[in-house]
Write a protein that holds these residues in place. Structure first.
Motif, PDB file in Angstrom:
ATOM      1  N   ASP A  74       0.814  -1.216   0.000  1.00 25.37           N
ATOM      2  CA  ASP A  74       0.000   0.000   0.000  1.00 25.37           C
ATOM      3  C   ASP A  74       0.846   1.264   0.000  1.00 25.37           C
ATOM      4  O   ASP A  74       0.315   2.354  -0.155  1.00 25.37           O
ATOM      5  N   ARG A  75       2.166   1.120   0.197  1.00 24.61           N
ATOM      6  CA  ARG A  75       3.041   2.304   0.117  1.00 24.61           C
ATOM      7  C   ARG A  75       3.846   2.291  -1.171  1.00 24.61           C
ATOM      8  O   ARG A  75       4.850   2.961  -1.290  1.00 24.61           O
ATOM      9  N   ASN A  76       3.440   1.423  -2.104  1.00 25.91           N
ATOM     10  CA  ASN A  76       4.118   1.275  -3.393  1.00 25.91           C
ATOM     11  C   ASN A  76       5.515   0.712  -3.301  1.00 25.91           C
ATOM     12  O   ASN A  76       6.350   0.959  -4.160  1.00 25.91           O
ATOM     13  N   VAL A  77       5.774  -0.058  -2.260  1.00 29.32           N
ATOM     14  CA  VAL A  77       7.075  -0.705  -2.098  1.00 29.32           C
ATOM     15  C   VAL A  77       6.886  -2.184  -2.428  1.00 29.32           C
ATOM     16  O   VAL A  77       5.881  -2.782  -2.027  1.00 29.32           O
ATOM     17  N   THR A  78       7.822  -2.756  -3.176  1.00 29.65           N
ATOM     18  CA  THR A  78       7.714  -4.194  -3.460  1.00 29.65           C
ATOM     19  C   THR A  78       8.225  -4.982  -2.264  1.00 29.65           C
ATOM     20  O   THR A  78       9.331  -4.750  -1.784  1.00 29.65           O
ATOM     21  N   VAL A  79       7.389  -5.866  -1.780  1.00 30.70           N
ATOM     22  CA  VAL A  79       7.746  -6.683  -0.620  1.00 30.70           C
ATOM     23  C   VAL A  79       7.893  -8.129  -1.091  1.00 30.70           C
ATOM     24  O   VAL A  79       7.045  -8.627  -1.823  1.00 30.70           O
ATOM     25  N   THR A  80       8.988  -8.756  -0.677  1.00 30.03           N
ATOM     26  CA  THR A  80       9.204 -10.158  -1.050  1.00 30.03           C
ATOM     27  C   THR A  80       9.313 -11.002   0.211  1.00 30.03           C
ATOM     28  O   THR A  80       9.496 -10.473   1.305  1.00 30.03           O
ATOM     29  N   ARG A  81       9.212 -12.313   0.022  1.00 33.88           N
ATOM     30  CA  ARG A  81       9.393 -13.207   1.170  1.00 33.88           C
ATOM     31  C   ARG A  81      10.817 -13.042   1.692  1.00 33.88           C
ATOM     32  O   ARG A  81      11.046 -13.024   2.897  1.00 33.88           O
ATOM     33  N   GLN A  82      11.736 -12.887   0.765  1.00 39.37           N
ATOM     34  CA  GLN A  82      13.151 -12.742   1.128  1.00 39.37           C
ATOM     35  C   GLN A  82      13.364 -11.524   2.031  1.00 39.37           C
ATOM     36  O   GLN A  82      14.111 -11.569   2.991  1.00 39.37           O
ATOM     37  N   ALA A  83      12.635 -10.434   1.710  1.00 41.14           N
ATOM     38  CA  ALA A  83      12.804  -9.195   2.478  1.00 41.14           C
ATOM     39  C   ALA A  83      12.317  -9.366   3.913  1.00 41.14           C
ATOM     40  O   ALA A  83      12.703  -8.598   4.800  1.00 41.14           O
ATOM     41  N   LEU A  84      11.486 -10.380   4.146  1.00 41.51           N
ATOM     42  CA  LEU A  84      10.944 -10.580   5.492  1.00 41.51           C
ATOM     43  C   LEU A  84      11.805 -11.547   6.314  1.00 41.51           C
ATOM     44  O   LEU A  84      11.534 -11.763   7.495  1.00 41.51           O
ATOM     45  N   VAL A  85      12.816 -12.123   5.675  1.00 40.51           N
ATOM     46  CA  VAL A  85      13.694 -13.028   6.425  1.00 40.51           C
ATOM     47  C   VAL A  85      14.375 -12.227   7.537  1.00 40.51           C
ATOM     48  O   VAL A  85      14.805 -11.091   7.332  1.00 40.51           O
ATOM     49  N   GLU A 149       0.249   2.380  11.810  1.00 39.75           N
ATOM     50  CA  GLU A 149       0.975   1.149  12.150  1.00 39.75           C
ATOM     51  C   GLU A 149       1.997   0.773  11.078  1.00 39.75           C
ATOM     52  O   GLU A 149       1.638   0.178  10.060  1.00 39.75           O
ATOM     53  N   PRO A 150       3.272   1.146  11.268  1.00 37.24           N
ATOM     54  CA  PRO A 150       4.269   0.893  10.220  1.00 37.24           C
ATOM     55  C   PRO A 150       4.577  -0.595  10.021  1.00 37.24           C
ATOM     56  O   PRO A 150       5.096  -0.979   8.986  1.00 37.24           O
ATOM     57  N   ARG A 151       4.226  -1.437  11.000  1.00 40.55           N
ATOM     58  CA  ARG A 151       4.563  -2.865  10.858  1.00 40.55           C
ATOM     59  C   ARG A 151       3.551  -3.610   9.989  1.00 40.55           C
ATOM     60  O   ARG A 151       3.724  -4.771   9.686  1.00 40.55           O
ATOM     61  N   TRP A 152       2.467  -2.926   9.633  1.00 40.87           N
ATOM     62  CA  TRP A 152       1.424  -3.570   8.820  1.00 40.87           C
ATOM     63  C   TRP A 152       1.666  -3.299   7.349  1.00 40.87           C
ATOM     64  O   TRP A 152       1.865  -2.154   6.948  1.00 40.87           O
ATOM     65  N   THR A 153       1.640  -4.354   6.535  1.00 43.25           N
ATOM     66  CA  THR A 153       1.829  -4.234   5.092  1.00 43.25           C
ATOM     67  C   THR A 153       0.630  -4.857   4.400  1.00 43.25           C
ATOM     68  O   THR A 153       0.268  -5.987   4.709  1.00 43.25           O
ATOM     69  N   LEU A 154       0.025  -4.124   3.477  1.00 40.29           N
ATOM     70  CA  LEU A 154      -1.100  -4.677   2.712  1.00 40.29           C
ATOM     71  C   LEU A 154      -0.624  -4.899   1.293  1.00 40.29           C
ATOM     72  O   LEU A 154      -0.185  -3.951   0.634  1.00 40.29           O
ATOM     73  N   LEU A 155      -0.669  -6.131   0.828  1.00 42.15           N
ATOM     74  CA  LEU A 155      -0.075  -6.441  -0.468  1.00 42.15           C
ATOM     75  C   LEU A 155      -1.100  -6.655  -1.568  1.00 42.15           C
ATOM     76  O   LEU A 155      -2.064  -7.411  -1.406  1.00 42.15           O
ATOM     77  N   ALA A 156      -0.853  -5.971  -2.696  1.00 44.84           N
ATOM     78  CA  ALA A 156      -1.702  -6.131  -3.887  1.00 44.84           C
ATOM     79  C   ALA A 156      -1.169  -7.327  -4.670  1.00 44.84           C
ATOM     80  O   ALA A 156      -0.051  -7.292  -5.157  1.00 44.84           O
ATOM     81  N   THR A 157      -1.951  -8.378  -4.773  1.00 45.16           N
ATOM     82  CA  THR A 157      -1.500  -9.567  -5.502  1.00 45.16           C
ATOM     83  C   THR A 157      -1.861  -9.431  -6.984  1.00 45.16           C
ATOM     84  O   THR A 157      -2.465  -8.434  -7.380  1.00 45.16           O
ATOM     85  N   THR A 158      -1.482 -10.408  -7.786  1.00 44.68           N
ATOM     86  CA  THR A 158      -1.854 -10.367  -9.208  1.00 44.68           C
ATOM     87  C   THR A 158      -2.629 -11.638  -9.555  1.00 44.68           C
ATOM     88  O   THR A 158      -2.472 -12.662  -8.890  1.00 44.68           O
ATOM     89  N   GLN A 159      -3.434 -11.538 -10.595  1.00 42.38           N
ATOM     90  CA  GLN A 159      -4.237 -12.696 -11.042  1.00 42.38           C
ATOM     91  C   GLN A 159      -3.333 -13.891 -11.287  1.00 42.38           C
ATOM     92  O   GLN A 159      -3.676 -15.025 -10.960  1.00 42.38           O
ATOM     93  N   ALA A 160      -2.164 -13.610 -11.892  1.00 38.31           N
ATOM     94  CA  ALA A 160      -1.290 -14.702 -12.311  1.00 38.31           C
ATOM     95  C   ALA A 160      -0.652 -15.411 -11.118  1.00 38.31           C
ATOM     96  O   ALA A 160      -0.411 -16.615 -11.174  1.00 38.31           O
ATOM     97  N   THR A 161      -0.370 -14.665 -10.052  1.00 31.96           N
ATOM     98  CA  THR A 161       0.405 -15.277  -8.964  1.00 31.96           C
ATOM     99  C   THR A 161      -0.420 -15.625  -7.726  1.00 31.96           C
ATOM    100  O   THR A 161       0.062 -16.357  -6.861  1.00 31.96           O
ATOM    101  N   LEU A 162      -1.657 -15.125  -7.654  1.00 30.11           N
ATOM    102  CA  LEU A 162      -2.469 -15.414  -6.469  1.00 30.11           C
ATOM    103  C   LEU A 162      -2.673 -16.924  -6.232  1.00 30.11           C
ATOM    104  O   LEU A 162      -2.519 -17.400  -5.105  1.00 30.11           O
ATOM    105  N   PRO A 163      -2.997 -17.703  -7.280  1.00 27.51           N
ATOM    106  CA  PRO A 163      -3.208 -19.143  -7.038  1.00 27.51           C
ATOM    107  C   PRO A 163      -1.979 -19.818  -6.442  1.00 27.51           C
ATOM    108  O   PRO A 163      -2.082 -20.652  -5.538  1.00 27.51           O
ATOM    109  N   GLN A 164      -0.811 -19.395  -6.930  1.00 27.78           N
ATOM    110  CA  GLN A 164       0.443 -19.962  -6.432  1.00 27.78           C
ATOM    111  C   GLN A 164       0.650 -19.589  -4.957  1.00 27.78           C
ATOM    112  O   GLN A 164       1.075 -20.400  -4.145  1.00 27.78           O
ATOM    113  N   LEU A 165       0.330 -18.343  -4.646  1.00 24.76           N
ATOM    114  CA  LEU A 165       0.476 -17.873  -3.263  1.00 24.76           C
ATOM    115  C   LEU A 165      -0.447 -18.675  -2.334  1.00 24.76           C
ATOM    116  O   LEU A 165      -0.033 -19.171  -1.280  1.00 24.76           O
TER     117      LEU A 165
END
Ligand code: HEC
Length: 380
Positions: A74-85, A149-165
Motif C-alpha cells: 500500500d506504500r508502493n514498495v515491493t515486498v518479497t518473502r526474502q525481504a521478510l527473512v 501502524e508501520p509494521r502492517w503491510t497490505l499487499l496487492a497480488t496479481t491474477q497470475a500469482t495469487l493461485p500460487q500464493l
C-alpha cells in the motif's frame, strides 16, 4: 432369471460384458484420481484450516516454507518473502470490498498489532482481489483501520500469482471470475511465520484461546517477552483503539452506537431486545448470542482482549443518553441478496441495482457485479 453375473442398476439389467466395461472404467477413473491427488498433494485448500483446528495446542513446530512472492504494498514498495527473512511475521487474506468476514479479520489483525507494541514483527495482509485492490485502494483501507501502524503491510497480488500464493500457504483464495455465482472465497486463518520464513502455526482468530496462542507465538518466535499492554482509560480512546469506530462509524458495516439506551433492537430471529447493560456486555463478549437483523458482517468477540475495567468504561459510555441516530424502534427493512442470499439492510446507501420488479439489494459490490452481469442467472 438373474444369475450371479448380472446386476440390477436402476431399471437396466447389466450383462457380463457391460459389467466388465463398468469395472474397467471405474478402475481407470480410480487411477486417474490417484494420479491427480498425487500431483495435487493433499487437499491444499483445507490444509491450513485443518491445522487451525488444532487450536491453541499447536507447538510451533516447523510446518512448511512460506511461498516466495513479490508484491507491491500500500506504500508502493515491493515486498518479497526474502525481504521478510529475519522478522517474525503474521499473514492473513482479505479483500477491501468484502463486507462479510474481512472487517472481522482486519479488526483482529489490528488488535494483534496493538497487543504486541514494540515487538519487532511484521503483519502482512494479502489481498485476494487482484482486480480491485490496487496499492492506492489498500492505502485507503489502511487509513480506515490502522493508519499509524508501520509494521502492517497490505499487499496487492496479481491474477497470475495469487493461485500460487494460496497454494503455497495451503489456503483457499478463489477470486470469482465474471459469471461465477460465489463471491471471492478465502480462508479466514492467520498464518505465523518465523524469522527463517518457515510456517510455525495456523490460527483461527475467532477463538479467544487461539488468538491468544497466536499472540504468544509471535512473542516466542520474536524472542520478546510479554509485557502488559497499555490500555487507554477513557471510553473514546478505547472505542478507537479497539477498532469499534472502524466498523461502527461506517453505516454500511455496522450500526451507529449513539442514543440507543433503552431502545428496542430487532434480532435476526425476529425477537426484540432492550439495549441495556446486559445486552451491551453480551454484544462485546459473545456477539453471536444475539445478532442484530440485517448485518451480514459479524461483530468480533472482545472476550480476553479487554480488561474488566475497560469493559465497564465502554459499557457505561455506550449506555450514555444522546440524540438517537437510529432509535431502532421502527422495524428494520431487510432484503435478500439474490447472489449470496444474505439478509441486508435497506438503507439509503445500500448497494442496489434497479430491475423491472424494483430495487435489488446486495451485501457487496462483488455480488452486485455478478448479478448485473447476468440477472437471469438469479431469476430476475
Ligand atoms: C468488524 C466490525 C466490528 C467491530 C470492530 C466492532 N463491531 Fe460492534 N457490531 C458489528 C456488527 C456488524 C454488529 C451488528 C451485527 C451483530 O449484532 O452481530 C455489531 C453490533 C454491536 C452492538 C449491538 C448494537 C445494537 O445496535 O444493538 C454493540 C453494542 C457493539 N457492536 C459494540 C461494539 C464495540 C464497543 C466495539 C469495540 C470494542 C465493536 N462493537 C467493534 C461490527 C463490529
Amino acid at each position: 432369471m438373474r444369475g450371479p453375473s448380472t446386476w440390477t442398476m436402476g431399471c437396466s439389467v447389466m450383462t457380463p460384458a457391460r459389467w466388465l466395461l463398468v469395472l474397467g472404467t471405474s478402475a481407470l477413473l480410480t487411477v486417474a484420481l490417484l494420479v491427480a491427488v498425487r500431483f495435487a498433494g493433499p487437499p491444499k485448500a483445507s490444509r491450513a484450516e485443518a491445522f487451525a483446528e488444532q487450536g491453541p495446542a499447536q507447538k510451533l513446530e516447523a510446518m512448511w516454507a512460506a511461498p516466495d512472492f513479490a508484491f507491491v504494498d500500500d506504500r508502493n514498495v515491493t515486498v518479497t518473502r526474502q525481504a521478510l527473512v529475519g522478522k517474525v511475521w503474521v499473514a492473513n487474506f482479505v479483500f477491501t470490498q468484502c463486507r462479510t468476514i474481512c472487517p472481522l479479520l482486519t479488526s483482529k489483525m489490528v488488535q494483534l498489532m496493538r497487543r504486541l507494541p514494540g515487538v519487532d514483527a511484521r503483519f502482512v495482509s494479502f489481498s485476494v482481489d487482484p482486480e480491485h485492490d490496487t496499492p492506492a485502494v489498500l492505502s485507503a483501507y489502511r487509513q480506515r483501520w490502522a493508519a499509524d501502524e508501520p509494521r502492517w503491510t497490505l499487499l496487492a497480488t496479481t491474477q497470475a500469482t495469487l493461485p500460487q500464493l494460496a497454494a503455497g500457504f495451503h489456503v483457499t483464495a478463489t477470486p470469482g471470475a465474471a459469471g461465477d455465482l460465489d463471491p471471492i472465497m478465502h480462508s479466514g486463518v492467520f498464518v505465523l511465520v518465523d524469522k527463517q520464513g518457515v510456517v510455525r502455526g495456523v490460527f483461527d482468530s475467532e477463538h479467544a484461546a487461539d488468538f491468544q496462542a497466536l499472540e504468544r507465538g509471535v512473542r516466542v518466535l520474536a524472542g520478546e517477552p510479554g509485557r502488559v499492554v497499555d490500555e487507554p482509560t477513557d471510553a473514546v480512546s478505547l472505542y478507537h483503539a479497539l477498532s469499534c469506530a472502524s466498523c461502527h462509524e461506517n453505516e454500511a458495516l455496522a450500526p451507529k452506537l449513539v442514543g440507543l439506551v433503552g431502545s428496542k433492537r430487532e434480532l435476526d430471529t425476529g425477537i426484540r431486545v432492550t439495549f441495556d447493560d446486559a445486552y451491551v456486555r453480551e454484544s462485546l463478549l459473545s456477539p453471536d448470542a444475539k445478532r442484530l437483523r440485517g448485518y451480514p458482517l459479524r461483530m468480533p468477540s472482545y472476550d480476553g482482549l479487554v480488561s474488566g475495567a475497560a469493559l465497564d468504561t465502554l459499557v457505561s459510555w455506550l449506555l450514555r443518553p444522546g440524540s438517537a441516530v437510529d432509535a431502532g424502534s421502527s422495524p428494520v427493512e431487510v432484503a435478500e441478496d439474490p447472489v449470496c442470499h444474505m439478509q441486508v439492510r435497506v438503507t439509503a446507501d445500500a448497494l442496489k441495482s434497479e430491475r423491472d420488479g424494483g430495487a435489488v439489494y446486495f451485501c457487496s459490490s462483488h455480488c452486485q457485479r455478478r448479478f448485473d452481469d447476468n440477472p437471469a442467472a438469479f431469476g430476475r
